[in-house]
Write an enzyme that holds these catalytic residues in place. Structure first.
Site: not given
Ligand code: 13P
Length: 251
Positions: A9, A11, A94, A96, A166, A172, A212, A233
């Site tokens: 992803n 983003k 997601h 976010e 997640e 992140g 992560s 991510g």
């Molecule tokens: P990270 O791998 O950067 O922690 O992000 C995870 C994520 O939100 C994937 O959709």
């Protein structure tokens, strides 16, 4: 046997040049799609370019879409357009988007239906906040998210669907849920699917872990009984790191 699926992803990262360079770097090196599904979910304006250049073993996903076919919704993306340009996956719900764009269980459910209506595979995200984890309400919170998101779907659709667990506190932050913790929650999600549908459906649905994930922890996560892949991510942005992640899934 559930086929593993590793999805990057991206983003709101990468220019068009950077994205195309990435695909050029990995295309010939990806393991066969018969062994692992490798997917990149990118920003909408470059999806068409990525689809055109995806090799045999890479597939492309969007990060969001609207639940209606068309209309006066400035800034939104229609599934008709995604289907038209050959996008095969779409991330839905997601955290976010739930946090910053008012995505609710109800809109998530409508989007999952809309994706299936046009033959896209939803990557449906669920996950708890740190507060919920610390007050030991994770399983009941996630159950509500899963039950609401899957309303009105049939067993054939559930078998096609990809779920992504997640935990928000692990996204992140560099904090990964331990492999046991991730597996326990994913088992609980499978249990919800079993209660809603049946044993065969629960055993067929693929559930990724996200938060992560990196080359250093992917093998342990994928060695767990119920974790069928990862939604990644930060560590999906670098071609060498993405290749390590997908290669870990075929070991
Ligand atoms: P990270 O791998 O950067 O922690 O992000 C995870 C994520 O939100 C994937 O959709």
């Amino acid at each position: 046997m559930r086929k593993p699926i590793i999805a990057g992803n991206w983003k709101m990262f990468k220019t068009r040049d950077e994205a195309l360079q990435f695909v050029y770097n990995i295309n010939m090196k990806l393991p066969s799609k018969s062994l692992v599904e490798s997917v990149i979910c990118a920003q909408a304006p470059i999806l068409r370019d990525l689809v055109k250049r995806q090799g045999d073993n890479l597939r492309v996903g969007a990060q969001n879409m609207h639940y209606l076919d068309s209309g006066a919704y400035t800034g939104e993306v229609s599934v008709l357009l995604l289907e038209d340009i050959g996008v095969e996956y779409v991330v839905i719900g997601h955290s976010e988007r739930r946090a910053y764009y008012n995505e609710t269980d109800s809109s998530v459910n409508k989007k999952v239906h809309q994706a299936f209506r046009y033959g896209l595979t939803p990557i449906l995200c669920v996950g708890e906040s740190l507060e919920i984890r610390e007050t030991e309400k994770t399983n009941e919170f996630i159950k509500v998210q899963v039950v609401n998101a899957l309303k009105g779907l049939g067993t054939e659709q559930i078998k096609e669907l990809v779920l992504a667990y997640e935990p928000i506190w692990a996204i992140g932050t560099g904090k990964t849920a331990t492999a046991e913790m991730a597996n326990d929650t994913i088992k609980a999600i499978r249990e919800v699917v079993r209660d809603l549908f049946d044993e065969e459906t629960a055993e067929s649905v693929r559930i990724q872990y996200g938060g992560s994930v990196k080359p250093a922890n992917i093998e342990e996560l994928l060695s767990m009984s119920d974790i069928d892949g990862a939604l990644v991510g930060g560590a999906s942005l670098d071609p060498a790191s993405f290749l390590e992640l997908v290669n870990a899934a075929v070991k």
